[in-house]
Design an enzyme around this catalytic site. Structure first.
Site, PDB file in Angstrom:
ATOM      1  N   GLN A   3       7.302  27.117  12.253  1.00 48.73           N
ATOM      2  CA  GLN A   3       6.028  27.466  12.914  1.00 48.73           C
ATOM      3  C   GLN A   3       6.091  27.323  14.524  1.00 48.73           C
ATOM      4  O   GLN A   3       5.575  26.161  14.917  1.00 48.73           O
ATOM      5  CB  GLN A   3       5.012  26.554  12.134  1.00 48.73           C
ATOM      6  CG  GLN A   3       5.125  26.698  10.579  1.00 48.73           C
ATOM      7  CD  GLN A   3       4.118  25.638  10.022  1.00 48.73           C
ATOM      8  OE1 GLN A   3       2.935  25.276  10.370  1.00 48.73           O
ATOM      9  NE2 GLN A   3       4.425  25.117   8.832  1.00 48.73           N
TER      10      GLN A   3
ATOM     11  N   ASP B 138       1.065  -1.202   0.016  1.00 45.07           N
ATOM     12  CA  ASP B 138       0.109   0.169   0.040  1.00 45.07           C
ATOM     13  C   ASP B 138       0.679   1.072  -0.047  1.00 45.07           C
ATOM     14  O   ASP B 138       0.288   2.305   0.185  1.00 45.07           O
ATOM     15  CB  ASP B 138      -1.068  -0.120   1.156  1.00 45.07           C
ATOM     16  CG  ASP B 138      -0.058  -0.052   2.350  1.00 45.07           C
ATOM     17  OD1 ASP B 138       0.940  -0.051   2.431  1.00 45.07           O
ATOM     18  OD2 ASP B 138      -0.781  -0.033   3.611  1.00 45.07           O
TER      19      ASP B 138
ATOM     20  N   LYS C 266      12.612  43.120   6.740  1.00 45.75           N
ATOM     21  CA  LYS C 266      11.719  42.261   5.829  1.00 45.75           C
ATOM     22  C   LYS C 266      10.375  41.968   6.041  1.00 45.75           C
ATOM     23  O   LYS C 266      10.103  42.025   7.565  1.00 45.75           O
ATOM     24  CB  LYS C 266      12.177  40.731   6.007  1.00 45.75           C
ATOM     25  CG  LYS C 266      11.598  39.697   5.054  1.00 45.75           C
ATOM     26  CD  LYS C 266      12.270  38.348   4.870  1.00 45.75           C
ATOM     27  CE  LYS C 266      11.716  37.480   5.883  1.00 45.75           C
ATOM     28  NZ  LYS C 266      12.579  36.195   5.787  1.00 45.75           N
TER      29      LYS C 266
END
Ligand code: R5P
Length: 282
Positions: free
Chosen positions: A89, A33, A182
Protein backbone atom coordinates in the site's frame (compact mmCIF):
# COMPACT_ATOMS: atom_id res chain seq x y z
CA UNK A 1 23.63 -9.70 18.58
CA UNK A 2 20.78 -10.94 16.38
CA UNK A 3 17.36 -10.44 18.02
CA UNK A 4 14.65 -12.49 16.32
CA UNK A 5 10.99 -11.60 15.97
CA UNK A 6 8.64 -14.57 16.44
CA UNK A 7 7.97 -14.83 12.69
CA UNK A 8 11.67 -14.79 11.70
CA UNK A 9 13.33 -17.34 13.96
CA UNK A 10 14.83 -19.62 11.28
CA UNK A 11 16.16 -16.73 9.22
CA UNK A 12 17.61 -15.10 12.36
CA UNK A 13 19.44 -18.32 13.25
CA UNK A 14 20.84 -18.55 9.71
CA UNK A 15 21.90 -14.89 9.86
CA UNK A 16 23.60 -15.37 13.23
CA UNK A 17 25.54 -18.30 11.75
CA UNK A 18 26.46 -16.32 8.60
CA UNK A 19 27.68 -13.34 10.63
CA UNK A 20 29.08 -15.37 13.52
CA UNK A 21 27.10 -13.21 15.97
CA UNK A 22 25.17 -14.38 19.07
CA UNK A 23 21.48 -15.18 18.68
CA UNK A 24 19.33 -13.71 21.44
CA UNK A 25 16.70 -15.80 23.20
CA UNK A 26 13.52 -13.76 23.27
CA UNK A 27 11.11 -14.72 26.04
CA UNK A 28 7.51 -13.90 25.23
CA UNK A 29 4.41 -13.73 27.39
CA UNK A 30 1.09 -11.96 27.66
CA UNK A 31 -0.54 -9.71 30.19
CA UNK A 32 -3.95 -10.75 31.53
CA UNK A 33 -5.67 -8.52 28.98
CA UNK A 34 -3.91 -10.28 26.10
CA UNK A 35 -1.29 -7.61 25.45
CA UNK A 36 2.02 -9.02 24.28
CA UNK A 37 5.23 -8.66 26.28
CA UNK A 38 8.77 -9.82 25.65
CA UNK A 39 12.18 -9.88 27.30
CA UNK A 40 15.75 -10.61 26.26
CA UNK A 41 17.47 -11.59 29.53
CA UNK A 42 21.02 -11.05 28.31
CA UNK A 43 21.46 -7.86 26.32
CA UNK A 44 24.18 -5.32 25.63
CA UNK A 45 26.92 -4.64 23.14
CA UNK A 46 27.85 -2.63 20.10
CA UNK A 47 25.14 -3.59 17.67
CA UNK A 48 21.70 -5.18 17.81
CA UNK A 49 20.20 -6.52 14.59
CA UNK A 50 16.45 -6.92 15.08
CA UNK A 51 15.10 -9.31 12.45
CA UNK A 52 11.34 -9.33 12.16
CA UNK A 53 8.99 -9.93 9.27
CA UNK A 54 5.93 -7.84 9.93
CA UNK A 55 3.41 -10.37 8.70
CA UNK A 56 0.64 -9.25 11.08
CA UNK A 57 -0.42 -6.33 13.27
CA UNK A 58 0.91 -8.26 16.30
CA UNK A 59 4.28 -8.70 14.55
CA UNK A 60 4.46 -4.92 14.09
CA UNK A 61 3.89 -4.38 17.81
CA UNK A 62 6.43 -7.04 18.70
CA UNK A 63 9.01 -5.35 16.46
CA UNK A 64 8.47 -1.97 18.15
CA UNK A 65 9.04 -3.59 21.54
CA UNK A 66 12.19 -5.43 20.41
CA UNK A 67 13.55 -2.19 18.96
CA UNK A 68 12.79 -0.41 22.22
CA UNK A 69 14.73 -2.87 24.38
CA UNK A 70 17.58 -2.87 21.83
CA UNK A 71 17.79 0.93 21.83
CA UNK A 72 18.33 0.94 25.59
CA UNK A 73 21.07 -1.71 25.62
CA UNK A 74 23.09 -1.34 22.39
CA UNK A 75 25.06 1.46 20.76
CA UNK A 76 23.50 0.82 17.33
CA UNK A 77 20.23 -0.75 16.24
CA UNK A 78 19.74 -2.16 12.74
CA UNK A 79 16.29 -3.40 11.79
CA UNK A 80 15.95 -6.12 9.17
CA UNK A 81 12.47 -6.45 7.71
CA UNK A 82 12.73 -9.65 5.66
CA UNK A 83 9.10 -9.08 4.70
CA UNK A 84 7.72 -5.58 5.24
CA UNK A 85 4.00 -5.69 5.91
CA UNK A 86 1.82 -2.98 4.34
CA UNK A 87 4.55 -2.28 1.74
CA UNK A 88 2.14 -2.95 -1.12
CA UNK A 89 0.00 0.00 0.00
CA UNK A 90 2.66 2.41 -1.20
CA UNK A 91 0.27 5.08 -2.47
CA UNK A 92 -3.25 6.26 -1.86
CA UNK A 93 -5.17 4.21 -4.43
CA UNK A 94 -8.32 6.24 -3.79
CA UNK A 95 -8.94 9.67 -2.36
CA UNK A 96 -9.04 9.65 1.43
CA UNK A 97 -6.81 6.60 1.92
CA UNK A 98 -3.56 6.64 3.94
CA UNK A 99 -0.23 5.59 2.44
CA UNK A 100 0.03 2.66 4.83
CA UNK A 101 3.63 1.80 3.87
CA UNK A 102 4.66 5.33 4.90
CA UNK A 103 2.73 5.07 8.18
CA UNK A 104 4.49 1.86 9.26
CA UNK A 105 7.88 3.07 7.94
CA UNK A 106 7.64 6.20 10.09
CA UNK A 107 6.81 4.17 13.20
CA UNK A 108 9.64 1.66 12.57
CA UNK A 109 12.13 4.51 11.98
CA UNK A 110 11.70 5.79 15.52
CA UNK A 111 13.37 2.69 17.01
CA UNK A 112 16.35 2.14 14.73
CA UNK A 113 19.43 3.69 13.16
CA UNK A 114 19.07 1.85 9.87
CA UNK A 115 16.64 -0.42 8.00
CA UNK A 116 17.33 -3.30 5.62
CA UNK A 117 14.42 -4.87 3.79
CA UNK A 118 14.16 -7.60 1.16
CA UNK A 119 12.47 -7.15 -2.23
CA UNK A 120 9.77 -4.70 -1.22
CA UNK A 121 7.00 -4.50 -3.82
CA UNK A 122 8.45 -1.11 -4.92
CA UNK A 123 12.03 -0.20 -3.92
CA UNK A 124 10.81 3.42 -3.56
CA UNK A 125 9.16 2.33 -0.31
CA UNK A 126 12.62 2.75 1.29
CA UNK A 127 12.19 6.50 0.94
CA UNK A 128 9.38 6.41 3.51
CA UNK A 129 11.83 5.63 6.34
CA UNK A 130 13.27 8.57 8.28
CA UNK A 131 16.59 6.69 8.71
CA UNK A 132 18.98 5.26 6.08
CA UNK A 133 17.38 2.23 4.45
CA UNK A 134 18.17 -0.19 1.67
CA UNK A 135 16.43 -2.97 -0.23
CA UNK A 136 18.20 -6.30 -0.68
CA UNK A 137 17.51 -8.13 -3.93
CA UNK A 138 17.25 -11.85 -3.13
CA UNK A 139 15.66 -12.86 -6.45
CA UNK A 140 18.75 -14.60 -7.79
CA UNK A 141 18.44 -17.13 -4.93
CA UNK A 142 15.14 -18.33 -6.44
CA UNK A 143 17.01 -20.17 -9.20
CA UNK A 144 18.64 -22.55 -6.68
CA UNK A 145 15.80 -25.07 -6.05
CA UNK A 146 14.75 -25.34 -9.72
CA UNK A 147 15.47 -28.73 -11.30
CA UNK A 148 17.21 -29.12 -14.68
CA UNK A 149 14.78 -27.65 -17.20
CA UNK A 150 15.06 -27.55 -20.96
CA UNK A 151 14.68 -24.04 -22.41
CA UNK A 152 12.33 -22.78 -19.67
CA UNK A 153 10.26 -19.62 -20.03
CA UNK A 154 10.57 -17.35 -16.97
CA UNK A 155 7.24 -15.62 -16.86
CA UNK A 156 6.12 -12.69 -14.70
CA UNK A 157 2.38 -12.76 -13.96
CA UNK A 158 2.35 -8.97 -14.35
CA UNK A 159 4.61 -6.37 -15.88
CA UNK A 160 5.89 -5.23 -12.47
CA UNK A 161 7.58 -8.59 -11.87
CA UNK A 162 9.44 -8.63 -15.21
CA UNK A 163 12.76 -7.57 -13.72
CA UNK A 164 12.44 -10.24 -11.04
CA UNK A 165 11.80 -12.91 -13.69
CA UNK A 166 14.86 -11.69 -15.63
CA UNK A 167 17.03 -11.88 -12.50
CA UNK A 168 15.95 -15.49 -11.88
CA UNK A 169 16.57 -16.36 -15.54
CA UNK A 170 20.06 -14.83 -15.40
CA UNK A 171 20.86 -16.75 -12.23
CA UNK A 172 19.51 -19.97 -13.77
CA UNK A 173 21.62 -19.36 -16.88
CA UNK A 174 19.25 -20.45 -19.63
CA UNK A 175 15.76 -19.62 -20.93
CA UNK A 176 13.65 -16.67 -22.05
CA UNK A 177 11.57 -14.12 -20.12
CA UNK A 178 8.11 -12.73 -20.76
CA UNK A 179 5.18 -11.27 -18.80
CA UNK A 180 1.39 -11.34 -18.63
CA UNK A 181 -0.85 -8.26 -18.41
CA UNK A 182 -2.73 -8.25 -15.11
CA UNK A 183 -5.72 -6.24 -13.94
CA UNK A 184 -7.16 -6.35 -10.44
CA UNK A 185 -10.54 -5.05 -9.38
CA UNK A 186 -9.71 -3.22 -6.14
CA UNK A 187 -13.28 -3.54 -4.85
CA UNK A 188 -13.67 -7.30 -5.30
CA UNK A 189 -9.98 -8.30 -5.33
CA UNK A 190 -10.68 -10.31 -8.51
CA UNK A 191 -7.68 -10.76 -10.77
CA UNK A 192 -7.68 -11.27 -14.54
CA UNK A 193 -4.60 -12.08 -16.53
CA UNK A 194 -4.07 -11.54 -20.27
CA UNK A 195 -1.61 -13.98 -21.85
CA UNK A 196 1.28 -12.78 -23.98
CA UNK A 197 1.84 -13.95 -27.57
CA UNK A 198 4.63 -16.36 -26.67
CA UNK A 199 3.83 -19.97 -27.59
CA UNK A 200 3.87 -21.98 -24.35
CA UNK A 201 2.46 -25.20 -25.77
CA UNK A 202 4.43 -28.16 -24.41
CA UNK A 203 6.91 -25.78 -22.77
CA UNK A 204 8.16 -25.60 -19.19
CA UNK A 205 7.22 -22.28 -17.58
CA UNK A 206 8.62 -20.84 -14.34
CA UNK A 207 6.25 -18.22 -12.91
CA UNK A 208 8.10 -15.62 -10.81
CA UNK A 209 6.58 -12.98 -8.53
CA UNK A 210 7.63 -10.97 -5.49
CA UNK A 211 4.80 -12.29 -3.32
CA UNK A 212 2.03 -14.84 -3.34
CA UNK A 213 -0.64 -13.51 -0.99
CA UNK A 214 -4.14 -14.83 -1.77
CA UNK A 215 -2.78 -16.82 -4.70
CA UNK A 216 -5.29 -15.19 -7.10
CA UNK A 217 -2.59 -13.80 -9.39
CA UNK A 218 -0.66 -17.05 -9.65
CA UNK A 219 -3.69 -19.31 -10.00
CA UNK A 220 -5.08 -17.10 -12.82
CA UNK A 221 -1.72 -17.24 -14.56
CA UNK A 222 -1.53 -21.04 -14.14
CA UNK A 223 -5.08 -21.41 -15.51
CA UNK A 224 -4.15 -19.36 -18.58
CA UNK A 225 -1.07 -21.48 -19.17
CA UNK A 226 -3.00 -24.76 -18.94
CA UNK A 227 -5.59 -23.41 -21.39
CA UNK A 228 -2.69 -23.01 -23.76
CA UNK A 229 -1.35 -26.56 -23.21
CA UNK A 230 1.72 -25.63 -21.20
CA UNK A 231 4.14 -28.51 -20.54
CA UNK A 232 4.67 -27.91 -16.79
CA UNK A 233 4.45 -24.92 -14.44
CA UNK A 234 6.94 -24.25 -11.65
CA UNK A 235 6.09 -21.38 -9.31
CA UNK A 236 8.54 -19.34 -7.29
CA UNK A 237 8.36 -16.15 -5.26
CA UNK A 238 10.37 -14.18 -2.72
CA UNK A 239 7.63 -13.84 -0.10
CA UNK A 240 5.41 -16.94 0.26
CA UNK A 241 2.67 -15.29 2.30
CA UNK A 242 0.14 -17.92 1.14
CA UNK A 243 -2.81 -16.44 3.05
CA UNK A 244 -6.04 -18.33 3.65
CA UNK A 245 -6.54 -21.06 1.04
CA UNK A 246 -3.83 -19.86 -1.38
CA UNK A 247 -1.90 -23.13 -1.17
CA UNK A 248 -5.03 -25.12 -2.12
CA UNK A 249 -5.86 -22.72 -4.97
CA UNK A 250 -2.42 -23.25 -6.44
CA UNK A 251 -2.54 -27.03 -5.99
CA UNK A 252 -5.90 -27.16 -7.75
CA UNK A 253 -4.62 -24.93 -10.55
CA UNK A 254 -1.95 -27.57 -11.23
CA UNK A 255 1.71 -26.89 -10.67
CA UNK A 256 4.88 -28.98 -10.74
CA UNK A 257 6.62 -27.23 -7.82
CA UNK A 258 6.31 -24.24 -5.50
CA UNK A 259 9.22 -22.50 -3.79
CA UNK A 260 9.75 -19.35 -1.78
CA UNK A 261 12.32 -17.86 0.57
CA UNK A 262 12.45 -17.66 4.35
CA UNK A 263 11.42 -13.98 4.47
CA UNK A 264 8.11 -15.60 5.44
CA UNK A 265 8.64 -18.96 7.11
CA UNK A 266 6.40 -21.53 5.44
CA UNK A 267 6.79 -25.17 4.42
CA UNK A 268 7.71 -23.99 0.89
CA UNK A 269 10.50 -21.68 2.17
CA UNK A 270 13.30 -23.76 0.70
CA UNK A 271 15.62 -20.84 -0.02
CA UNK A 272 17.32 -18.71 2.62
CA UNK A 273 17.96 -15.01 2.06
CA UNK A 274 20.49 -15.07 4.94
CA UNK A 275 23.62 -14.91 2.71
CA UNK A 276 22.42 -11.86 0.74
CA UNK A 277 21.12 -10.06 3.84
CA UNK A 278 24.38 -10.83 5.67
CA UNK A 279 26.30 -9.11 2.84
CA UNK A 280 24.47 -5.89 3.76
CA UNK A 281 25.31 -6.24 7.45
CA UNK A 282 29.07 -6.92 7.29
C1 R5P B 1 1.25 -7.32 -7.19
O1 R5P B 1 1.51 -6.56 -8.10
C2 R5P B 1 2.23 -8.33 -6.66
O2 R5P B 1 3.39 -8.38 -7.44
C3 R5P B 1 1.62 -9.72 -6.60
O3 R5P B 1 1.35 -10.17 -7.90
C4 R5P B 1 0.35 -9.74 -5.81
O4 R5P B 1 0.45 -8.92 -4.68
C5 R5P B 1 0.01 -11.15 -5.40
O5 R5P B 1 -1.17 -11.11 -4.65
P1 R5P B 1 -2.23 -12.27 -4.71
O6 R5P B 1 -1.52 -13.55 -4.43
O7 R5P B 1 -3.22 -11.90 -3.66
O8 R5P B 1 -2.85 -12.26 -6.07
Amino acid sequence: MIIPGSASQSLSASLAAELDEPLATVETDRFADGEFKCRVPEVGGDRAVVVASTTSAEAHLELLQLQDLAREAFDEVVTVLPYMGYARQDRAFREGEPVSARAVARAISTGTDRVVTVNPHEPAVCEFFDVPSEAVDAASRLADPLPDLEDPLFLAPDEGATELAATVRDAYGVGETDYFEKTRDYDTGEVSVEPSDTDVSGRVVVLVDDIIATGSTMSSAIDQLHERDVGAVHVTCVHPMLADNARTKLANAGLASLHGTDTIERSVSTVSVAPVVADHLR
